[in-house]
Design an enzyme around this catalytic site. Structure first.
Site, PDB file in Angstrom:
ATOM      1  N   ASN A 128      45.390  53.555  42.122  1.00 15.35           N
ATOM      2  CA  ASN A 128      44.040  53.167  42.526  1.00 15.35           C
ATOM      3  C   ASN A 128      43.860  53.477  44.016  1.00 15.35           C
ATOM      4  O   ASN A 128      44.616  52.976  44.854  1.00 15.35           O
ATOM      5  CB  ASN A 128      43.862  51.664  42.249  1.00 15.35           C
ATOM      6  CG  ASN A 128      42.483  51.166  42.612  1.00 15.35           C
ATOM      7  OD1 ASN A 128      41.944  51.518  43.651  1.00 15.35           O
ATOM      8  ND2 ASN A 128      41.913  50.334  41.765  1.00 15.35           N
TER       9      ASN A 128
ATOM     10  N   HIS B  49      41.367  51.540  48.324  1.00 12.76           N
ATOM     11  CA  HIS B  49      41.550  50.994  49.672  1.00 12.76           C
ATOM     12  C   HIS B  49      41.776  52.056  50.731  1.00 12.76           C
ATOM     13  O   HIS B  49      41.793  51.742  51.927  1.00 12.76           O
ATOM     14  CB  HIS B  49      42.604  49.892  49.653  1.00 12.76           C
ATOM     15  CG  HIS B  49      42.113  48.753  48.806  1.00 12.76           C
ATOM     16  ND1 HIS B  49      40.925  48.101  49.086  1.00 12.76           N
ATOM     17  CD2 HIS B  49      42.554  48.225  47.635  1.00 12.76           C
ATOM     18  CE1 HIS B  49      40.693  47.188  48.143  1.00 12.76           C
ATOM     19  NE2 HIS B  49      41.660  47.258  47.258  1.00 12.76           N
TER      20      HIS B  49
ATOM     21  N   HIS C  86      37.184  52.270  41.629  1.00 15.17           N
ATOM     22  CA  HIS C  86      36.200  51.233  41.259  1.00 15.17           C
ATOM     23  C   HIS C  86      34.951  51.428  42.110  1.00 15.17           C
ATOM     24  O   HIS C  86      34.985  51.239  43.326  1.00 15.17           O
ATOM     25  CB  HIS C  86      36.836  49.859  41.519  1.00 15.17           C
ATOM     26  CG  HIS C  86      35.990  48.689  41.112  1.00 15.17           C
ATOM     27  ND1 HIS C  86      36.420  47.397  41.213  1.00 15.17           N
ATOM     28  CD2 HIS C  86      34.738  48.619  40.601  1.00 15.17           C
ATOM     29  CE1 HIS C  86      35.477  46.565  40.781  1.00 15.17           C
ATOM     30  NE2 HIS C  86      34.435  47.293  40.417  1.00 15.17           N
TER      31      HIS C  86
ATOM     32  N   ARG D 154      31.972  49.835  43.179  1.00 10.10           N
ATOM     33  CA  ARG D 154      31.385  48.488  43.143  1.00 10.10           C
ATOM     34  C   ARG D 154      29.895  48.554  43.413  1.00 10.10           C
ATOM     35  O   ARG D 154      29.411  49.468  44.089  1.00 10.10           O
ATOM     36  CB  ARG D 154      32.062  47.583  44.178  1.00 10.10           C
ATOM     37  CG  ARG D 154      33.529  47.301  43.864  1.00 10.10           C
ATOM     38  CD  ARG D 154      34.073  46.269  44.841  1.00 10.10           C
ATOM     39  NE  ARG D 154      33.554  44.957  44.564  1.00 10.10           N
ATOM     40  CZ  ARG D 154      34.235  43.980  43.973  1.00 10.10           C
ATOM     41  NH1 ARG D 154      35.480  44.159  43.603  1.00 10.10           N
ATOM     42  NH2 ARG D 154      33.678  42.809  43.759  1.00 10.10           N
TER      43      ARG D 154
ATOM     44  N   ARG E  21      31.392  48.872  48.605  1.00 11.86           N
ATOM     45  CA  ARG E  21      32.172  48.482  49.783  1.00 11.86           C
ATOM     46  C   ARG E  21      33.334  49.440  50.058  1.00 11.86           C
ATOM     47  O   ARG E  21      33.831  49.511  51.161  1.00 11.86           O
ATOM     48  CB  ARG E  21      32.678  47.049  49.671  1.00 11.86           C
ATOM     49  CG  ARG E  21      33.717  46.858  48.590  1.00 11.86           C
ATOM     50  CD  ARG E  21      34.270  45.460  48.600  1.00 11.86           C
ATOM     51  NE  ARG E  21      33.305  44.485  48.140  1.00 11.86           N
ATOM     52  CZ  ARG E  21      33.647  43.279  47.679  1.00 11.86           C
ATOM     53  NH1 ARG E  21      34.913  42.923  47.650  1.00 11.86           N
ATOM     54  NH2 ARG E  21      32.741  42.445  47.244  1.00 11.86           N
TER      55      ARG E  21
ATOM     56  N   GLU F  66      36.546  52.462  37.099  1.00 12.94           N
ATOM     57  CA  GLU F  66      36.356  51.007  36.935  1.00 12.94           C
ATOM     58  C   GLU F  66      34.940  50.654  37.314  1.00 12.94           C
ATOM     59  O   GLU F  66      34.442  51.099  38.365  1.00 12.94           O
ATOM     60  CB  GLU F  66      37.293  50.264  37.880  1.00 12.94           C
ATOM     61  CG  GLU F  66      38.664  50.065  37.353  1.00 12.94           C
ATOM     62  CD  GLU F  66      39.493  49.230  38.318  1.00 12.94           C
ATOM     63  OE1 GLU F  66      38.939  48.513  39.176  1.00 12.94           O
ATOM     64  OE2 GLU F  66      40.712  49.322  38.221  1.00 12.94           O
TER      65      GLU F  66
ATOM     66  N   THR G  33      38.786  41.832  42.303  1.00 13.26           N
ATOM     67  CA  THR G  33      38.469  41.376  40.951  1.00 13.26           C
ATOM     68  C   THR G  33      39.300  40.135  40.637  1.00 13.26           C
ATOM     69  O   THR G  33      40.505  40.219  40.444  1.00 13.26           O
ATOM     70  CB  THR G  33      38.783  42.501  39.937  1.00 13.26           C
ATOM     71  OG1 THR G  33      38.310  43.721  40.485  1.00 13.26           O
ATOM     72  CG2 THR G  33      38.111  42.234  38.609  1.00 13.26           C
TER      73      THR G  33
ATOM     74  N   GLU H   1      43.114  46.050  29.406  1.00 10.67           N
ATOM     75  CA  GLU H   1      44.001  45.984  30.566  1.00 10.67           C
ATOM     76  C   GLU H   1      44.198  44.511  30.893  1.00 10.67           C
ATOM     77  O   GLU H   1      43.227  43.782  31.100  1.00 10.67           O
ATOM     78  CB  GLU H   1      43.406  46.737  31.759  1.00 10.67           C
ATOM     79  CG  GLU H   1      44.340  46.664  32.968  1.00 10.67           C
ATOM     80  CD  GLU H   1      44.022  47.664  34.064  1.00 10.67           C
ATOM     81  OE1 GLU H   1      43.517  48.764  33.753  1.00 10.67           O
ATOM     82  OE2 GLU H   1      44.292  47.345  35.234  1.00 10.67           O
TER      83      GLU H   1
ATOM     84  N   HIS I 119      46.891  44.716  38.649  1.00  9.84           N
ATOM     85  CA  HIS I 119      46.345  43.844  39.692  1.00  9.84           C
ATOM     86  C   HIS I 119      47.463  43.100  40.404  1.00  9.84           C
ATOM     87  O   HIS I 119      48.198  42.336  39.798  1.00  9.84           O
ATOM     88  CB  HIS I 119      45.311  42.835  39.166  1.00  9.84           C
ATOM     89  CG  HIS I 119      44.320  42.479  40.253  1.00  9.84           C
ATOM     90  ND1 HIS I 119      44.620  41.615  41.266  1.00  9.84           N
ATOM     91  CD2 HIS I 119      43.067  42.932  40.497  1.00  9.84           C
ATOM     92  CE1 HIS I 119      43.590  41.536  42.093  1.00  9.84           C
ATOM     93  NE2 HIS I 119      42.636  42.331  41.653  1.00  9.84           N
TER      94      HIS I 119
HETATM   95  N1  PXP Z   1      43.274  47.144  37.464  1.00 14.04           N
HETATM   96  C1  PXP Z   1      42.026  46.647  37.645  1.00 14.04           C
HETATM   97  C2  PXP Z   1      41.165  46.506  36.453  1.00 14.04           C
HETATM   98  C3  PXP Z   1      41.542  46.308  38.917  1.00 14.04           C
HETATM   99  O1  PXP Z   1      40.301  45.805  39.070  1.00 14.04           O
HETATM  100  C4  PXP Z   1      42.380  46.532  40.041  1.00 14.04           C
HETATM  101  C5  PXP Z   1      41.881  46.228  41.414  1.00 14.04           C
HETATM  102  O2  PXP Z   1      40.803  47.027  41.713  1.00 14.04           O
HETATM  103  C6  PXP Z   1      43.661  47.064  39.813  1.00 14.04           C
HETATM  104  C7  PXP Z   1      44.086  47.335  38.516  1.00 14.04           C
HETATM  105  C8  PXP Z   1      44.599  47.348  40.933  1.00 14.04           C
HETATM  106  O3  PXP Z   1      44.931  46.179  41.609  1.00 14.04           O
HETATM  107  P1  PXP Z   1      45.711  46.253  42.982  1.00 14.04           P
HETATM  108  O4  PXP Z   1      44.836  47.006  43.933  1.00 14.04           O
HETATM  109  O5  PXP Z   1      45.891  44.821  43.351  1.00 14.04           O
HETATM  110  O6  PXP Z   1      46.995  46.966  42.727  1.00 14.04           O
END
Ligand code: PXP
Length: 251
Positions: free
Chosen positions: A12, A15, A48, A50, A54, A75, A106, A156, A199
């Site tokens: 992901n 960030h 994602h 949003r 952001r 996402e 999330t 998930e 997550h």
């Molecule tokens: N899976 C989903 C559905 C999420 O919303 C997120 C966070 O955006 C992640 C995985 C990844 O989480 P993390 O950034 O904490 O590794």
């Protein structure tokens, strides 16, 4: 080393965009990060979009769709705006997540059971357009059953509570949550759902999750992007893959 069916890693890159947006600059570029993740062996890229934009922007999604060779996991919240964007891009995968403006990330899983009719209606055109639809939920049988009924192909499971309990040293509760995650993985699998998880996962807590045999994919972002500051993105991803493979090893 013989391993169980390989566990895929979706990286992901949200960030990277968070850091970019902190200064309103053009860098660091999340698409460049996605290409490096791809070269490092990531099996997919997760982003994602949003409602408040952001981190990831509409343009980032367009560029990811154009430039990625591995599958994009898009996402999004279950809103009309996001449905339109998804139908325009037809990403390989869509993960429907709950979204609140005031949250930092999330926070929980989707309340599928409460919004079954709406969600069934919402995901039908996405499936018809060819995207594989996943629903982000807590390890709760009521939610798994509802996800199955609305026609999701994938769930998930939210690992945030497990990771927080690990970080807080509350190991008994962590192990109870891990047990729930394991049971719901098997249960969902028995209903014909493909099961992913994610997550909050870090090097310190990923292995017991990776060892769950029926899991097919982990989606990991925040920790990897943070770790990349210290060791570079490619090595950060490679180390996560090594830990995942090690956890899947069978003698
Ligand atoms: N899976 C989903 C559905 C999420 O919303 C997120 C966070 O955006 C992640 C995985 C990844 O989480 P993390 O950034 O904490 O590794």
């Amino acid at each position: 080393m013989k391993i169980l069916e390989k566990l895929r890693l979706g990286v992901n890159i949200d960030h990277v965009a968070t850091v970019r947006n902190a200064r309103g600059s053009e860098y660091p570029d999340p698409v460049r990060a996605a290409k490096i993740a791809e070269e490092a062996g990531a099996d997919g890229i997760t982003a994602h979009l949003r409602e408040d934009r952001r981190h990831i922007s509409d343009q980032d999604i367009e560029r990811l769709v154009d430039m990625l060779e591995v599958p994009l996991n898009f996402e999004m919240a279950a809103t009309e705006e996001m449905q339109k964007i998804a139908l325009r891009h037809k990403p390989h995968a869509i993960c429907v997540v709950p979204e609140k403006r005031e949250e930092r990330t999330t926070e929980g899983g989707l309340e599928v059971a409460r919004e079954e009719k709406y969600l069934a209606h919402f995901i039908a055109p996405l499936r018809e357009a060819g995207s594989r639809v996943s629903i982000f939920i807590a390890a709760d049988q009521k939610q798994v059953d509802a996800a199955s009924r609305i026609g999701a192909q994938v769930i998930e499971l939210h690992t945030g509570a497990y990771c927080d309990l690990h970080a807080a040293g509350r190991f008994e509760e962590r192990d109870a949550e891990l047990k729930r995650l394991g049971e719901m993985t098997s249960y969902a699998n028995s209903l014909g759902l493909e099961v992913h998880a994610g997550h909050g996962l870090t090097y310190a807590c990923v292995q017991p999750i990776a060892a769950l045999r029926e899991l097919m994919e982990l989606n990991i972002g925040h920790f990897l992007i943070g770790e990349a500051v210290f060791r570079g993105l490619r090595p950060a991803i490679k180390e996560m893959q090594r830990l995942m493979d090690e956890a899947r090893a069978v003698s």
